[in-house]
Structure formats: C-alpha cells, structure tokens
Scaffold this motif. Structure first.
Motif, PDB file in Angstrom:
ATOM      1  N   LEU A 107       3.048  26.233   3.953  1.00 46.11           N
ATOM      2  CA  LEU A 107       3.777  25.474   4.746  1.00 46.11           C
ATOM      3  C   LEU A 107       3.433  24.164   5.046  1.00 46.11           C
ATOM      4  CD1 LEU A 107       5.224  28.314   5.474  1.00 46.11           C
ATOM      5  CD2 LEU A 107       5.012  27.762   7.899  1.00 46.11           C
ATOM      6  N   ARG A 108       4.314  23.104   4.815  1.00 50.19           N
ATOM      7  CA  ARG A 108       3.862  21.826   4.935  1.00 50.19           C
ATOM      8  C   ARG A 108       5.149  20.920   5.570  1.00 50.19           C
ATOM      9  NH1 ARG A 108       1.086  20.089  -0.690  1.00 50.19           N
ATOM     10  NH2 ARG A 108      -0.428  21.628  -0.781  1.00 50.19           N
ATOM     11  N   PHE A 109       5.032  20.295   6.848  1.00 55.66           N
ATOM     12  CA  PHE A 109       5.863  19.640   7.635  1.00 55.66           C
ATOM     13  C   PHE A 109       5.850  18.055   7.594  1.00 55.66           C
ATOM     14  CE2 PHE A 109       4.634  23.684   9.551  1.00 55.66           C
ATOM     15  CZ  PHE A 109       5.818  24.516   9.360  1.00 55.66           C
TER      16      PHE A 109
ATOM     17  N   LEU B 288      11.048  29.600   8.215  1.00 58.77           N
ATOM     18  CA  LEU B 288      11.047  30.362   9.593  1.00 58.77           C
ATOM     19  C   LEU B 288      10.918  31.878   9.470  1.00 58.77           C
ATOM     20  CD1 LEU B 288      13.833  28.287  11.667  1.00 58.77           C
ATOM     21  CD2 LEU B 288      11.476  28.722  12.325  1.00 58.77           C
ATOM     22  N   ILE B 289      11.558  32.490   8.291  1.00 60.38           N
ATOM     23  CA  ILE B 289      11.396  33.875   8.141  1.00 60.38           C
ATOM     24  C   ILE B 289       9.891  34.233   7.807  1.00 60.38           C
ATOM     25  CG2 ILE B 289      12.115  35.774   6.299  1.00 60.38           C
ATOM     26  CD1 ILE B 289      15.144  34.332   6.488  1.00 60.38           C
ATOM     27  N   PHE B 290       9.293  33.551   6.935  1.00 57.82           N
ATOM     28  CA  PHE B 290       7.923  33.751   6.573  1.00 57.82           C
ATOM     29  C   PHE B 290       7.198  33.731   8.132  1.00 57.82           C
ATOM     30  CE2 PHE B 290       9.008  32.961   2.180  1.00 57.82           C
ATOM     31  CZ  PHE B 290       8.497  34.154   1.452  1.00 57.82           C
ATOM     32  N   ALA B 291       7.391  32.466   8.837  1.00 58.72           N
ATOM     33  CA  ALA B 291       6.376  32.255   9.693  1.00 58.72           C
ATOM     34  C   ALA B 291       6.281  33.321  10.905  1.00 58.72           C
ATOM     35  CB  ALA B 291       6.854  30.987  10.459  1.00 58.72           C
TER      36      ALA B 291
ATOM     37  N   PHE C 267      -1.255  26.445   9.890  1.00 60.57           N
ATOM     38  CA  PHE C 267      -0.597  27.231   8.645  1.00 60.57           C
ATOM     39  C   PHE C 267      -1.488  27.196   7.545  1.00 60.57           C
ATOM     40  CE2 PHE C 267       2.848  25.971  11.740  1.00 60.57           C
ATOM     41  CZ  PHE C 267       3.315  27.305  12.182  1.00 60.57           C
ATOM     42  N   THR C 268      -1.368  28.018   6.634  1.00 60.65           N
ATOM     43  CA  THR C 268      -1.760  27.766   5.171  1.00 60.65           C
ATOM     44  C   THR C 268      -0.946  26.821   4.520  1.00 60.65           C
ATOM     45  OG1 THR C 268      -1.867  30.301   5.428  1.00 60.65           O
ATOM     46  CG2 THR C 268      -2.252  29.330   3.073  1.00 60.65           C
ATOM     47  N   ILE C 269      -2.035  25.874   4.060  1.00 58.31           N
ATOM     48  CA  ILE C 269      -1.378  24.735   3.187  1.00 58.31           C
ATOM     49  C   ILE C 269      -1.380  24.659   1.879  1.00 58.31           C
ATOM     50  CG2 ILE C 269      -1.195  23.206   5.089  1.00 58.31           C
ATOM     51  CD1 ILE C 269      -3.652  22.052   4.173  1.00 58.31           C
ATOM     52  N   ALA C 270      -2.358  25.542   1.259  1.00 58.47           N
ATOM     53  CA  ALA C 270      -2.632  25.653  -0.157  1.00 58.47           C
ATOM     54  C   ALA C 270      -3.190  27.231  -0.559  1.00 58.47           C
ATOM     55  CB  ALA C 270      -3.652  24.392  -0.576  1.00 58.47           C
ATOM     56  N   SER C 271      -3.077  27.471  -1.833  1.00 64.23           N
ATOM     57  CA  SER C 271      -3.596  28.899  -2.045  1.00 64.23           C
ATOM     58  C   SER C 271      -4.901  29.123  -1.896  1.00 64.23           C
ATOM     59  CB  SER C 271      -2.966  29.116  -3.545  1.00 64.23           C
ATOM     60  OG  SER C 271      -3.663  28.162  -4.410  1.00 64.23           O
ATOM     61  N   VAL C 272      -5.902  27.917  -2.154  1.00 67.86           N
ATOM     62  CA  VAL C 272      -7.265  27.910  -1.939  1.00 67.86           C
ATOM     63  C   VAL C 272      -7.832  28.304  -0.632  1.00 67.86           C
ATOM     64  CG1 VAL C 272      -7.599  25.453  -1.715  1.00 67.86           C
ATOM     65  CG2 VAL C 272      -9.393  26.905  -3.115  1.00 67.86           C
TER      66      VAL C 272
ATOM     67  N   PRO D 225      -0.931  35.490   4.907  1.00 64.28           N
ATOM     68  CA  PRO D 225      -0.129  35.004   5.714  1.00 64.28           C
ATOM     69  C   PRO D 225      -0.104  33.482   5.829  1.00 64.28           C
ATOM     70  CG  PRO D 225      -1.772  36.773   6.961  1.00 64.28           C
ATOM     71  CD  PRO D 225      -2.150  36.337   5.432  1.00 64.28           C
ATOM     72  N   VAL D 226       0.941  33.055   6.459  1.00 63.04           N
ATOM     73  CA  VAL D 226       1.205  31.698   6.407  1.00 63.04           C
ATOM     74  C   VAL D 226       0.849  31.112   7.490  1.00 63.04           C
ATOM     75  CG1 VAL D 226       3.402  31.509   5.129  1.00 63.04           C
ATOM     76  CG2 VAL D 226       3.551  31.715   7.566  1.00 63.04           C
ATOM     77  N   VAL D 227       0.371  31.956   8.631  1.00 61.92           N
ATOM     78  CA  VAL D 227      -0.390  31.545   9.894  1.00 61.92           C
ATOM     79  C   VAL D 227      -1.683  31.774   9.635  1.00 61.92           C
ATOM     80  CG1 VAL D 227      -0.683  31.900  12.221  1.00 61.92           C
ATOM     81  CG2 VAL D 227       1.643  32.419  11.311  1.00 61.92           C
ATOM     82  N   CYS D 228      -2.421  30.508   9.702  1.00 64.04           N
ATOM     83  CA  CYS D 228      -3.825  30.720   9.073  1.00 64.04           C
ATOM     84  C   CYS D 228      -4.798  31.201  10.061  1.00 64.04           C
ATOM     85  CB  CYS D 228      -4.064  29.234   8.684  1.00 64.04           C
ATOM     86  SG  CYS D 228      -5.642  29.342   7.598  1.00 64.04           S
ATOM     87  N   ARG D 229      -4.798  32.561  10.276  1.00 68.80           N
ATOM     88  CA  ARG D 229      -5.731  32.902  11.384  1.00 68.80           C
ATOM     89  C   ARG D 229      -7.034  32.989  11.070  1.00 68.80           C
ATOM     90  NH1 ARG D 229      -1.701  34.388  15.565  1.00 68.80           N
ATOM     91  NH2 ARG D 229      -0.059  35.091  14.389  1.00 68.80           N
TER      92      ARG D 229
END
Ligand SMILES: [Zn+2]
Ligand SMILES: [Zn+2]
Length: 889
Positions: free
Chosen positions: A138-140, A342-345, A106-111, A95-99
C-alpha cells in the motif's frame, strides 16, 4: 547518503558492480545515454538512449511486445510457475497492515515482510531461501495520480524475489539470469527488447548496486543487491548480503496486453461492469493516444494537472471527449483501485478512521463516494466488492473469508459520509465565497471537518485539486507511529534473572547489585516490572516498601520508600501476593475480552492498548461504533463462558519466524516483539498472543468477569473497562446494594413527593381562612407566612405556584395597603412572585428584579405584579433574606 555519489563510484567500475555473467554470455553492450548520461546494458548496439528517454517509450500501448496475453491473476501464475520451477519457495503474501514493524502502518515493499527490528537494528528473517512472494503493498503518496496516469495504484502487487547468498541462496549472476529468462522464456518478450539500467539503492544504513530492467520504457523490476554498510568510502560488506528484487505484477500484465492503461488488465471483470455503467469503450484509438501522451509527459513535470492539459492538447481531445470519456474513465479507475486497496486493508484488520493508518483508508472511501456522486453513478458497492474478491480469491483466498466484514465496514463508513454532508455543504459555500484555499488550508479542512478536495470539486467550490495535496497529507500521517526509549546508566549491569517467568516465588532471597538513590537492582527478582500494560508488583525488599518496578532493557529496577539496603547485601523480598493474583486475573481477562469481542463484533477487532491494575483493567479495541447494551452483554457472556469451560492457558516459547508462520500476525496484539524468542500465551485456539505478562493456569481461576463501562474514546477505538475475580464479585455485591438502595431511595422520594402534594392541597383550602385572618389585621407567623400590617412574606415549601398566585392576587385586590411576596422551588428553579396594593408602598417589579439577579436569573413585571427567578440554588438563603427585608422593611 548521496545516491548519485555512490552511483558515480559504482559506475566507474562496472565490471565489479554491474557486469553479470548474463551480459557476457548474451553479448550485452554497455552504453551511456546520449541525453542523460546514465549507463545501461542492451543487446541492441544501435541504441543510444536510456529507456526513460527512448523513442520507444510506451510504444507497447496498442502493440504489445509479446504473443501471449496474461491478465493480472494469470500473470502471477506465470511468475510463480517460473520461480518454483527454478527452486524457489512460493510464500503467501504477508498482511498489508504491518504489525511486525513499529515504524510502518502498512507494508510498502516485499522486503518489509522479512525485516524485523532488534533494538536499533533491522535484521532479516526469511522463511525460505530463495523465495518469491506476491506481496500486496500500500502506498498513498501518489493518490492524485491514481486513475489518471494509467500506471499508478494505491495498492499493487510487488513480486518479491529474495535470496541470501551466504545461506545457500544465489547472488547477482543467477538473479539477473533468472529475471532475464522470466521476461524472455516465460513471457515471450524478445531479448533485444530488454534493457538493464545501472542504479544504486541505499537506506537504513546499508546500500548496494541495482539493475533496473525495462521493456519499451516501462520499468518492470529492480534487482537490488544489498551488499554494504556504513558511509561510502569507509563501508564494509554486510554479514548478511540480500537480494531484494521487486517487480510490479500490474506492469507484467500491462506489457503483455498493451491496453491504454495498466488498470484495463488488472482489475478483472470489475472494469467491464463499470464501463457499461458509464457506457464507454476503453479500447478506442483516442484513449490509446491520450494515455501514451500522459505516460510520455508524466516524468517531465511535477504538476499532474499540467501533464493532463498537455496530453489533452497533444492527443487532440475535444471538450466533449474530455467530459464524456476521459473524466468518467478516470473516475471508474479510481473507484476500482481504491476499492481493491480497501478490501485488502480491511481483510487484514485495518479500519477507516481519523487516526494513524486508518486515516488514508477513510480518505480513499471518501474519494470513492465523492466520485460516485460527482459522476452521478448508480453503483452497488456490495456487488463491486464481490466482483473484486471473486476475481482475486484464487491468489488471495483470505479475501473470500472476510467478504462480509468488508461489506459491513464500508457500509457503515459510507453512511457516515452521507450524514456529514449537510455540515460539509455549509463549509463548501463559505469556501466558494472566500476563493481558492491553499494546500495547507485544504489539509486543515480535511483533518478538522473531514472535507475532501474531491467533495469541494464535486460541489464546484474549487476547480482542481492541487498536486501535492495527497503527498503532503500522507507525509503527515506516515510517521506518527513512534516509540519512546528511556535511557538509564545501567549498561554495565548484568541481566536480572526473572523469577516470574520461572518458579515465581512470592518470597525469595536476592543479592543487591546496585543502588542509586531510592532505586535498587537485584540479581534476581519475582517482582513483575511494569510492561505490556500490566502494572508492577508491590511488596517489600529488606523490609522497605516497594513502590514501583520498571524494566530498562534487561535490567529490572525497584523503587523503594523509607530506605534502601546496601549494595552487596542479601535481602529477603516479599511480593504482595493478593495484588499480584488480582493483576494476573485481570491480565488473562484482557485476552479473554479481546477474543470475546472479536467473536461477537467481527474480525476487525484488535487490541489497541490495554491496562491491567489490581482493582480494575481496561482493553481498548479497534471498532467502528459505540457498543450497544446487548453487544456488551454478549461479550460479557462469551467471556464468562470461556471461564466456565476452564480452558488451560498455555505458555510456550517459539522462534519468532516459527511463531509467525504457525499463528500468523494476530500474535502481535500488544505490538511488535523485539526479540528472537517469542513467548506465546494461548487459550486453546480462541486467543493466541505474544505476551510477556503474568497469567492464570486455567481460565476457571478467574471465576467471573464483569464489564463495568464501555466508551468510544476516539474514532475507531472503543474502551472496555472491566473487573475480574474477587473484584468482580465485590462489584456485583455493590451493584446489588446500590440497586436496593436506589429502590429504597425512590420509595422515600415518592413518599415525600406525596406528602408535599397533600400539604399543597391543604394550603389551597386554607386560602380563604388565611385571607380573612390577614385582612382582619392579624400579625406574626401564620402557617409559615410572616405577616406585618397586611404585608406578607413566605418561603415555606408548603405553598405552590397556585397558592401564591391566588392568595397574592386576592389579598391585594381586597386591600390596597396589602402586599405579598412568595419564594418557592419548582423543578431546578427558585421562583419569586410579588403582588402589591396601590397604597402599600411596595414596588413589586423592583423586588422581583433584585431577587432574580441574586439567583442568577432575570425578573420582570410592573409595580403591582412581578415575577422571576433563577437556578443558583446556593443563593436561596441570601435571596430569602433580601426579599424579606425588602418587603417587610
Ligand atoms: Zn537517459
Ligand atoms: Zn497480554
């Protein structure tokens, strides 16, 4: 740690750190850039400049170095096919939301997918080795660049290639060999085009060398070899060395297509849709030239506005071309990019709001809306969402499932934006008068009023958005997610045996290990310590009252009142069984309410926080609006249906990685679990959570759940308060008594009201009779009116407005020595009315004024007639006393 220092040291010994087998086999030569001095590896012996400084920078635009063309989704298929062919497991994105991390929204890198926090340490947990993953990140920070630079995205797909050499994976040689062959064999890029640059990576206490690979000045990937820990010079090799190769999928698609921007080949058919709306051809020579200029200058300047102006000049863009092509095009790219993010998040459970990570999402939607308005575009948001998802669903099928939820959320958010516009317009006018605001002022405007700089630009309150605005804003909202750690001198104590996870006896014997002041540590305990929103157990230890129980790491500390046992004593402990039973019912009910809310409201419902005591509990859920009565009813019905079904509540322990793979990240409703073994509490497939609390065995044990109150406590969070079990039955009973009482009260009130009305009617009929008596000179008490020489005062509630008005007027007109004052209640106000005959010596105005002041109001009139009043009912008696003395003397 100073990166340049590490790089200097590593580059001083290239054979040890950078010279991989591939370089020798293929005959790569190592060069130092004649401009910046950085070391790079190339097959072209004549090359003197590194990729950043090279003359070939971005020359792929209009002239791609491959014969094959792959768009975004096709490019992933190529990458995946290549790595799977070479013994990698292809893992679905996380998920892009880094629970699973409490320091990232948010998840900012694959690692990040594979990092888990254990105490203060970060450990790696890979579901396969080696593996490849198409991780949406996601990076803002670079939001202002999105749509403008041709290569910045708010979300992108990081191709993650990961390997742990010491657990059967590979190390540097094979990694670089694979990456080289991916470019040359799979994508058909000429060997001579690939350049590797020496670099280092450091973070989180570890570091290692890295090789960035470029084709025509475009960095396609970076292979990081995380190898060491500690400070440079005193460092040691990590127990678990890891390859962290991250590559931008968008760039792979771009280099094979050579389009003016990366956006042109990564958003699929949505671009055509948007281009036809604004009527431009994105593949024109002028755009190729313009975006090549942008690409060349972007690394040379910090100020994006400056880069843009330079590119406009160098590409000979006219004002007309700027306004008709470049600006609309930037807008279109922004819309496509932000919408995709937004769709992913939202699919992964995030909501736009004013807090935490939701903040960036709201900002992006406002940027979309602002752009649509500024460019006057006629766009159907639902249609754009469909186009995006249809294009992406083969790689990311989960987007397809949440399609309608995404539409619903964006609709609500957009209409909120429209509603707030009137307020924003007023603010914008003020700003226009005051002059250009600073970056900090712009941030305050967004934070307190929700006004985006895009909006201000749209209404011409500012001319351009200062660079740094988004990075500064993103910094402010990146690191809010924190946790507190309490420290107590308990290091040397053994772990407390937790009986509540075992037989859970309500009466047990234990040994006192340690006592400090009123705090007692036992070797074993059934007292549940406060945690996960569940309140602690109470009861007695050695006859002393237990008033609090807390957990510090693995030690449970009981706070006692009235005395403490001695260290070494064996003591009898009793847990308050009824309290525990009530808390337990409330805890399982929290899970049930969570599941019911999700079912009734939508997939975006997550536990925000929870609290469970014995007589009440609450669950805060992530939701965009207040709950309607009917929604509350549906949630309650759904919850009670789960009770009626009498589902078993199962508790199982899993290895963390296994639990995540089996159930997904929904298990982290209560936040991150910092242990390897995860306790999973499941109610069929309705609700599955990682949870350390106490639970009933079957949902039927709860018997009843009643929601007592709901409230939107902050933007994006709704509080649901409820009771369960015996408390719920008591609540229902109380409600019944209360409503019965209310019916009775209403009847009594109505009767009283009726009686008053009758009295007043009677009083009206009395007017002529009373007049006659007063005018005849009768004194004393006459039906609640005090009379003294034709001067009358009353505060009796038998008389109303009509009575005072008529009686006072008639009396004073018939006898100029008479006067009248009436005080009476009407609604929430106490009123006063004064009439005086010309020769009565009474000043009506003065009295009305004085009495009104006492009552906290105001009065007015003249000597002959005045009235007034006030709402301060506590001063009624004082007002009556004063009025009486003023008029009667
Ligand atoms: Zn250079
Ligand atoms: Zn729980």
């Amino acid at each position: 740690m100073d990166k340049s220092q590490i790089l200097k040291e590593f580059s001083a010994d290239p054979d040890k750190y950078y010279n991989v087998k591939l370089f020798q086999e293929q005959g790569f030569v190592r060069k130092a850039c004649s401009k910046c001095g950085r070391f790079f590896w190339t097959l072209n012996a004549d090359r003197t400049l590194c990729p950043d400084d090279g003359t070939d920078t971005y020359s792929f635009i209009g002239e791609p170095p491959t014969t094959k063309r792959f768009d975004y989704t096709q490019a992933w298929k190529q990458v995946e096919e290549f790595f799977v062919k070479n013994n990698h497991t292809s893992v679905s994105r996380y998920p892009v939301v880094c629970r699973w991390r409490d320091d990232l929204f948010f998840t900012i890198a694959s690692v990040v997918d594979f990092q888990r926090v254990m105490g203060s340490k970060v450990v790696f947990e890979f579901p396969a080795n080696p593996l490849v993953v198409p991780q949406t990140c996601l990076r803002f920070k670079d939001l202002e660049n999105v749509g403008v630079t041709g290569r910045h995205f708010s979300s992108f797909c990081m191709i993650g290639q990961h390997s742990v050499p010491d657990l059967g994976g590979y190390w540097k040689d094979e990694c670089v060999d694979l990456d080289f062959r991916l470019l040359t064999d799979q994508f058909g890029i000429k060997k001579e085009e690939v350049v590797f640059v020496e670099d280092v990576w450091s973070g989180g206490g570890s570091f290692g060398p890295s090789l960035e690979y470029f084709v025509r000045g475009l960095e396609l990937g970076n292979a990081v070899f995380t190898e060491f820990q500690g400070e440079l010079g005193q460092h040691s090799t990590l127990d678990q060395r890891v390859i962290d190769m991250g590559a931008g999928l968008e760039r792979f698609a771009w280099i094979t297509n050579g389009t003016p921007t990366a956006y042109d080949c990564c958003f699929g058919p949505i671009n055509e849709k948007l281009f036809s709306t604004i009527g431009i051809d994105s593949d024109s020579e002028i755009l190729k030239k313009y975006f090549t200029e942008i690409a060349k200058e972007i690394d040379n300047y910090d100020d994006l506005n400056k880069v843009r102006r330079l590119a406009i000049k160098n590409a000979n863009i006219t004002d007309d071309q700027l306004n008709k092509m470049i600006i609309p095009l930037e807008g279109v790219y922004l819309i496509a990019d932000h919408l995709r993010t937004l769709i992913f998040a939202i699919t992964d459970g995030a909501l736009p709001s004013n807090v935490g990570g939701g903040y960036n999402l709201r900002m992006m939607l406002r940027r979309i809306n602002g752009t649509i308005n500024r460019l006057n575009l006629k766009l159907d948001m639902d249609d754009l969402i469909d186009t995006h998802i249809d294009y992406l669903k083969d790689t990311y099928p989960e987007l397809d499932e949440k399609r309608e939820d995404v539409k619903a959320i964006l609709k609500i958010e957009s209409s909120r934006y429209e509603e707030s516009k009137i307020h924003m317009k007023k603010k914008a006018e003020k700003i226009r008068e005051k002059g250009t605001p600073s970056v900090d002022e712009l941030i305050t405007l967004y934070e307190s009023d929700g006004i985006t700089p895009e909006y201000l630009k749209e209404v011409d309150a500012i001319t351009e958005i200062p660079s740094q605005f988004y990075s500064k804003l993103s910094d402010l909202h990146q690191s809010e997610k924190k946790k507190t750690i309490t420290a107590l001198p308990l290091e040397d104590l053994p772990e407390t045996e937790t009986l509540f996870y075992k037989d859970d006896p309500m009466e047990f014997e234990a040994q006192v290990i340690k006592v400090f002041d009123d705090q007692v540590v036992l070797n074993r305990t059934s007292f549940y310590a406060r945690g996960g929103g569940q309140e602690p157990d109470l009861g007695t230890i050695a006859g002393f009252k237990v008033v609090n129980v807390d957990k510090h790491a693995n030690t449970i500390v009981h706070q006692l009142e009235g005395g403490v046992p001695a260290e070494g004593d064996t003591v009898l402990c009793k847990v308050d069984e009824i309290r525990r039973s009530n808390i337990t019912k409330n805890h399982t009910s929290t899970h049930i309410i969570n599941a019911s809310s999700r079912k009734v409201l939508g997939s975006w419902i997550w536990q925000h926080s929870a609290f469970k005591d014995d007589d009440h509990a609450r669950l805060d859920i992530t939701h965009h609006s207040s709950l309607s009565d009917s929604e509350v009813k549906q949630i309650e019905d759904e919850a009670n249906d789960m009770i009626k079904q009498n589902y078993p509540v199962n508790i199982d322990y899993y290895d963390r990685g296994t639990a995540e793979q089996k159930y997904g990240f929904r298990i982290y409703q209560g936040g991150v679990v910092p242990v390897k073994s995860v306790r999973i509490v499941s109610i069929e497939d309705k609700d599955i959570e990682a949870c350390g609390g106490t639970h009933v065995k079957k949902t039927g044990d709860i018997e009843l759940i009643k929601i007592t109150k709901t409230k939107r406590i902050q933007d994006g969070v709704v509080r649901v308060e409820f009771v369960s079990g015996p408390t719920a039955f008591q609540y229902v009973k109380d409600q019944e008594v209360e409503s019965k009482q209310k019916v009775q009260d209403d009847i009594a009130k109505q009767a009283l009201e009726k009686l008053r009305e009758e009295n007043k009617n009677k009083a009206r009929e009395q007017i002529p009779i009373l007049l006659e008596k007063v005018l005849a000179g009768e004194s004393g008490e006459l039906d609640g009116i005090t009379v003294k020489n034709k001067v009358c005062f009353t505060s009796s509630d038998s008389y109303d407005d009509y009575f005072h008005q008529n009686f006072g007027k008639k009396l004073t007109s018939k006898d100029d020595e008479s006067a009248y004052c009436g005080i009476f209640e009407t609604g929430p106000t106490i009123r006063v009315m004064v009439f005086s005959g010309v020769n009565s010596g009474v000043n009506a105005g003065e009295i009305a004024k004085e009495i009104s002041t006492i009552l906290g109001g105001s009065g007015g009139g003249d000597v002959k007639f005045a009235q007034g009043g006030g709402k301060d009912t506590s001063k009624k008696e004082q007002a009556i006393k004063k009025a009486k003395s003023m008029i009667l003397g």
